[in-house]
Design a protein around this motif. Structure first.
Motif, PDB file in Angstrom:
ATOM      1  N   GLY A  10       0.797  -1.216   0.000  1.00 53.13           N
ATOM      2  CA  GLY A  10       0.000   0.000   0.000  1.00 53.13           C
ATOM      3  C   GLY A  10       0.827   1.261   0.000  1.00 53.13           C
ATOM      4  N   PRO A  13      -0.764   7.487   2.131  1.00 48.68           N
ATOM      5  CA  PRO A  13       0.099   8.383   2.922  1.00 48.68           C
ATOM      6  C   PRO A  13       1.015   7.633   3.896  1.00 48.68           C
ATOM      7  N   THR A  14       0.500   6.599   4.545  1.00 50.72           N
ATOM      8  CA  THR A  14       1.316   5.882   5.531  1.00 50.72           C
ATOM      9  C   THR A  14       2.450   5.130   4.845  1.00 50.72           C
ATOM     10  N   GLU A  33       1.564  -1.419  -4.767  1.00 57.52           N
ATOM     11  CA  GLU A  33       0.367  -0.568  -4.704  1.00 57.52           C
ATOM     12  C   GLU A  33      -0.645  -0.993  -5.767  1.00 57.52           C
ATOM     13  N   ARG A  34      -1.885  -1.132  -5.317  1.00 58.43           N
ATOM     14  CA  ARG A  34      -2.989  -1.543  -6.198  1.00 58.43           C
ATOM     15  C   ARG A  34      -3.236  -0.537  -7.323  1.00 58.43           C
ATOM     16  N   ARG A  35      -3.210   0.751  -7.001  1.00 58.04           N
ATOM     17  CA  ARG A  35      -3.565   1.771  -7.998  1.00 58.04           C
ATOM     18  C   ARG A  35      -2.468   1.888  -9.067  1.00 58.04           C
ATOM     19  N   SER A  45      -8.900  12.955   3.309  1.00 57.80           N
ATOM     20  CA  SER A  45      -8.370  13.885   4.312  1.00 57.80           C
ATOM     21  C   SER A  45      -8.312  15.318   3.790  1.00 57.80           C
ATOM     22  N   GLY A  46      -8.666  16.231   4.701  1.00 57.26           N
ATOM     23  CA  GLY A  46      -8.662  17.644   4.337  1.00 57.26           C
ATOM     24  C   GLY A  46      -7.402  18.367   4.771  1.00 57.26           C
ATOM     25  N   GLN A  99      -6.097  15.321   0.462  1.00 57.35           N
ATOM     26  CA  GLN A  99      -5.237  14.129   0.511  1.00 57.35           C
ATOM     27  C   GLN A  99      -4.563  13.843  -0.823  1.00 57.35           C
ATOM     28  N   VAL A 123      -1.240  -7.029  -3.116  1.00 56.25           N
ATOM     29  CA  VAL A 123      -0.748  -8.085  -2.223  1.00 56.25           C
ATOM     30  C   VAL A 123      -1.961  -8.962  -1.925  1.00 56.25           C
ATOM     31  N   ASP A 283      -4.280   3.156   8.523  1.00 60.05           N
ATOM     32  CA  ASP A 283      -5.649   2.619   8.595  1.00 60.05           C
ATOM     33  C   ASP A 283      -5.669   1.097   8.709  1.00 60.05           C
ATOM     34  N   GLY A 293     -10.397  14.940  11.925  1.00 63.73           N
ATOM     35  CA  GLY A 293      -9.358  14.841  10.888  1.00 63.73           C
ATOM     36  C   GLY A 293      -8.049  14.242  11.375  1.00 63.73           C
ATOM     37  N   GLY A 295      -7.049  10.624  10.998  1.00 70.11           N
ATOM     38  CA  GLY A 295      -6.617   9.324  10.471  1.00 70.11           C
ATOM     39  C   GLY A 295      -5.285   9.382   9.738  1.00 70.11           C
ATOM     40  N   LEU A 296      -5.221  10.231   8.731  1.00 69.42           N
ATOM     41  CA  LEU A 296      -3.987  10.329   7.938  1.00 69.42           C
ATOM     42  C   LEU A 296      -2.831  10.771   8.830  1.00 69.42           C
ATOM     43  N   ASN A 297      -3.122  11.724   9.695  1.00 67.45           N
ATOM     44  CA  ASN A 297      -2.087  12.242  10.586  1.00 67.45           C
ATOM     45  C   ASN A 297      -1.520  11.138  11.475  1.00 67.45           C
TER      46      ASN A 297
HETATM   47  C1  LIG Z   1     -14.430  11.317   4.428  1.00 66.98           C
HETATM   48  C2  LIG Z   1     -13.085  11.179   5.035  1.00 66.98           C
HETATM   49  C3  LIG Z   1     -12.469  12.307   5.540  1.00 66.98           C
HETATM   50  C4  LIG Z   1     -11.215  12.190   6.151  1.00 66.98           C
HETATM   51  N1  LIG Z   1     -10.638  13.311   6.636  1.00 66.98           N
HETATM   52  C5  LIG Z   1      -9.434  13.214   7.242  1.00 66.98           C
HETATM   53  C6  LIG Z   1      -8.762  14.380   7.716  1.00 66.98           C
HETATM   54  O1  LIG Z   1      -9.240  15.503   7.581  1.00 66.98           O
HETATM   55  N2  LIG Z   1      -7.555  14.212   8.320  1.00 66.98           N
HETATM   56  C7  LIG Z   1      -6.973  12.986   8.468  1.00 66.98           C
HETATM   57  O2  LIG Z   1      -5.892  12.898   9.050  1.00 66.98           O
HETATM   58  N3  LIG Z   1      -7.568  11.878   7.987  1.00 66.98           N
HETATM   59  C8  LIG Z   1      -8.769  11.958   7.384  1.00 66.98           C
HETATM   60  N4  LIG Z   1      -9.365  10.852   6.865  1.00 66.98           N
HETATM   61  C9  LIG Z   1      -8.697   9.554   7.020  1.00 66.98           C
HETATM   62  C10 LIG Z   1      -7.632   9.326   5.957  1.00 66.98           C
HETATM   63  O3  LIG Z   1      -8.180   9.416   4.670  1.00 66.98           O
HETATM   64  C11 LIG Z   1      -7.014   7.951   6.195  1.00 66.98           C
HETATM   65  O4  LIG Z   1      -6.739   7.795   7.564  1.00 66.98           O
HETATM   66  C12 LIG Z   1      -5.714   7.795   5.394  1.00 66.98           C
HETATM   67  O5  LIG Z   1      -5.963   7.731   4.014  1.00 66.98           O
HETATM   68  C13 LIG Z   1      -4.981   6.523   5.833  1.00 66.98           C
HETATM   69  O6  LIG Z   1      -3.825   6.383   5.082  1.00 66.98           O
HETATM   70  P1  LIG Z   1      -3.217   4.929   4.838  1.00 66.98           P
HETATM   71  O7  LIG Z   1      -2.052   5.141   3.925  1.00 66.98           O
HETATM   72  O8  LIG Z   1      -3.010   4.285   6.138  1.00 66.98           O
HETATM   73  O9  LIG Z   1      -4.368   4.116   4.107  1.00 66.98           O
HETATM   74  P2  LIG Z   1      -5.038   4.393   2.696  1.00 66.98           P
HETATM   75  O10 LIG Z   1      -5.077   5.844   2.389  1.00 66.98           O
HETATM   76  O11 LIG Z   1      -6.311   3.637   2.689  1.00 66.98           O
HETATM   77  O12 LIG Z   1      -4.025   3.761   1.669  1.00 66.98           O
HETATM   78  C14 LIG Z   1      -3.947   2.379   1.464  1.00 66.98           C
HETATM   79  C15 LIG Z   1      -3.270   2.143   0.124  1.00 66.98           C
HETATM   80  O13 LIG Z   1      -3.112   0.753  -0.060  1.00 66.98           O
HETATM   81  C16 LIG Z   1      -3.570   0.371  -1.336  1.00 66.98           C
HETATM   82  N5  LIG Z   1      -4.017  -1.017  -1.183  1.00 66.98           N
HETATM   83  C17 LIG Z   1      -5.081  -1.478  -0.495  1.00 66.98           C
HETATM   84  N6  LIG Z   1      -5.100  -2.822  -0.495  1.00 66.98           N
HETATM   85  C18 LIG Z   1      -4.003  -3.222  -1.173  1.00 66.98           C
HETATM   86  C19 LIG Z   1      -3.456  -4.489  -1.498  1.00 66.98           C
HETATM   87  N7  LIG Z   1      -4.040  -5.625  -1.092  1.00 66.98           N
HETATM   88  N8  LIG Z   1      -2.327  -4.538  -2.221  1.00 66.98           N
HETATM   89  C20 LIG Z   1      -1.701  -3.387  -2.629  1.00 66.98           C
HETATM   90  N9  LIG Z   1      -2.178  -2.150  -2.349  1.00 66.98           N
HETATM   91  C21 LIG Z   1      -3.308  -2.080  -1.631  1.00 66.98           C
HETATM   92  C22 LIG Z   1      -4.647   1.359  -1.679  1.00 66.98           C
HETATM   93  O14 LIG Z   1      -4.817   1.488  -3.072  1.00 66.98           O
HETATM   94  C23 LIG Z   1      -4.103   2.637  -1.038  1.00 66.98           C
HETATM   95  O15 LIG Z   1      -3.268   3.361  -1.908  1.00 66.98           O
HETATM   96  C24 LIG Z   1     -10.601  10.929   6.244  1.00 66.98           C
HETATM   97  C25 LIG Z   1     -11.213   9.800   5.707  1.00 66.98           C
HETATM   98  C26 LIG Z   1     -12.449   9.920   5.105  1.00 66.98           C
HETATM   99  C27 LIG Z   1     -13.112   8.707   4.537  1.00 66.98           C
END
Ligand SMILES: Cc1cc2nc3c(=O)[nH]c(=O)nc-3n(C[C@H](O)[C@H](O)[C@H](O)COP(=O)(O)OP(=O)(O)OC[C@H]3O[C@@H](n4cnc5c(N)ncnc54)[C@H](O)[C@@H]3O)c2cc1C
Length: 500
Positions: A10, A13-14, A33-35, A45-46, A99, A123, A283, A293, A295-297
């Protein structure tokens, strides 16, 4: 079979932040990465909270984000905005930045660090043994890695394949989020009614005098709370139209959606962030309502906590047990986020006289200075305190970005962290410390600091004479020249001393 020291599932952001941290430490890391590209449908995320801006500043990349975002007071609890302009940090604000831009900027940094990214594949599973992990991919290939980190989001395949429990709470509310064209212009802004909170806006906006001013044209962003918490199926334009009619009595002729998505307040956390050679971050390790806000942080800061530890273990400088401190430190941080988002969801429930009274009570409390500081410290991430035992107030807390004076001129503390290497900062008698056995890993700096020492929420603290700063910017030891504890702290965090 292709091999890498670390594979990250994945590249959100993380995963991107973690890849950057590992690459900085010289570790061979690859992302799967899937995308097919970093393009991100949907707004999610905002923006960034203060501590996240600080950790990016520690790597010398905060300016890239600040140049594109809108600086504003963004920390908030339920409906209460919490001003942090009096906090002792260079970044006493948050940053409004979608985001998709955060990911693009992070991806640019990771690209400069020459991280391998395998795109357009998933994966699908893993097999781990004593020496490594076989990471199975959707194209039928496998990659061998010493460690696999699941940064693959809330539905993490890695978490499930590793058999890590994800206990928590089912959703109580759901909302649709979309970007659409409209036949009839809706009134932009937030509406609250007996179903909950709804809003119309535009992706392009400015913040003027603390108020959001939306662009006059462009697609409309809509958020509408649904009557019943809906299942986690893909929502349709028809679902959106029906939800809008329920709330506004019209669907404004919505059409041509760029994307439609649904989010809920499902609240869950991985029981363990590590199973042998498999780790979880972001996540994949914790999901909760977007309220506040956070989650991403939280995910980006998970990555910064894990990156240097994993690098040291992979390079065999530290034993694998160092990785247990990742769970010990970061699990409580996200548990607190889960708790505060659940409280916010409860407070933001539809109008009811008693809830209204509770909301007013909380608003009154948060208008007082001490509660405002405490909650703002929590939401902004500036109050994070890892439990490293009893001692000086700085122990386990973030090192402030002080303006130091050195023999070579002025120097900011965060500049010392750009390469993600630990620092022993001696503010006492110059030349007193001898850390030769760790000299290959730890920088030693003699400096002076003449200002006051102040931490967010806590206020003034006593000036230390020396501090040991970890690559993530948290203080691992505070003491004096004669302290025996320094050698222990160096060995605990950065591995045994090199043989003379
Ligand atoms: C409406 C909404 C508003 C939000 N607002 C905020 C905010 O204001 N501030 C904040 O901090 N957070 C916010 N968040 C949360 C934030 O979007 C997430 O916490 C953040 O995206 C988590 O990042 P991540 O990299 O852990 O996971 P993700 O962003 O979910 O990234 C996971 C990545 O893994 C890839 N992937 C998934 N499965 C697989 C696989 N099996 N194999 C390969 N790749 C894969 C996906 O394509 C993706 O690119 C918000 C979320 C939502 C839904």
């Amino acid at each position: 079979m292709t091999e890498h020291a670390v594979v990250i599932a994945g590249g959100g952001p993380t995963g991107l932040m973690l890849a950057g941290e590992l690459a900085l430490a010289g570790v061979d890391v690859a992302i799967v990465e899937r995308r097919p590209s970093q393009e991100l449908a949907g707004s999610r995320s905002g923006g960034l909270h203060s501590r996240t801006i600080e950790v990016l500043d520690q790597r010398g990349i905060a300016d890239r984000f600040l140049a594109e975002g809108q600086v504003a007071q963004v920390a908030g609890f339920a409906f209460n905005r919490l001003d942090i302009s009096d906090f002792p940090t260079r970044h006493n604000y948050g940053l409004g930045l979608w985001q998709k831009h955060i990911e693009r900027i992070l991806a640019g940094w990771v690209d400069e660090l020459a991280v391998t990214i395998y795109r357009a594949r998933d994966v699908t599973g893993l097999t781990q043994d004593d020496n490594g992990v076989d990471v199975h991919l959707s194209d039928g290939e496998s990659i061998r890695a010493a460690y696999l980190v699941g940064c693959d989001g809330g539905r993490s395949v890695v978490r499930k394949a590793a058999g890590i429990e994800f206990p928590g709470w089912d959703p109580t509310t759901s909302a649709l989020l979309a970007e659409v064209e409209v036949a009839e212009e809706p009134e932009l802004g937030i509406r609250q009614d007996e179903l909950g909170t709804h809003s119309f806006g535009r992706a392009e906006y400015e913040i003027l005098d603390g108020e959001i001013v939306f662009a006059d044209e462009g697609p409309v962003g809509v958020m509408v709370t649904e009557r019943q918490p809906a299942p986690s199926t893909e929502p349709t334009l028809r679902d959106l139209s029906e939800a809008l009619i329920t709330v506004y009595g019209t669907d404004y002729g919505v059409h041509s959606p760029t994307w439609i998505t649904r989010f809920t307040d499902m609240t869950r956390q991985a029981a363990s962030y590590r199973d042998g050679r498999v780790l979880l971050a972001g996540d994949a390790a914790h999901v909760h309502s977007p309220a506040g806000g956070q989650g991403l942080n939280t995910g980006v800061q998970d990555a910064v906590n894990l990156g240097w530890k994993l690098a040291q273990v992979v390079k065999e400088l530290s034993p694998p047990s160092l990785l247990d401190t990742y769970h010990l430190e970061r699990h409580p941080v996200a548990a607190r986020v889960l708790r505060n988002t659940m409280a916010q969801v409860a407070l933001m429930r539809p109008a009811d006289a008693r809830l209204e009274a509770l909301r007013e009570t909380v608003a009154e409390l948060l208008s007082m200075d001490e509660p405002r500081k405490r909650f703002a410290g929590m939401l902004s991430g500036l109050d994070i305190h890892y439990d490293l035992g009893e001692g000086h107030a700085l122990l386990g807390r973030r090192m402030p970005d002080l303006d130091l004076v050195t023999a070579d001129g002025p120097l900011r503390v965060f500049t010392l962290l750009h390469d993600a290497r630990p620092v022993l900062l001696n503010l006492g008698e110059p030349g007193g410390f001898d850390i030769t056995p760790w000299g290959d890993r730890v920088q030693m700096i003699d400096a002076e600091y003449v200002g006051t020492w102040e931490l967010p929420v806590l206020g003034a603290i006593t000036a230390p004479s020396a501090v040991l700063i970890r690559p993530d910017g948290y203080v691992a030891w505070v003491g004096e020249l004669a302290d025996q504890g320094l050698a222990d702290a160096l060995a605990t965090w950065f591995g045994p001393p090199a043989a003379a």
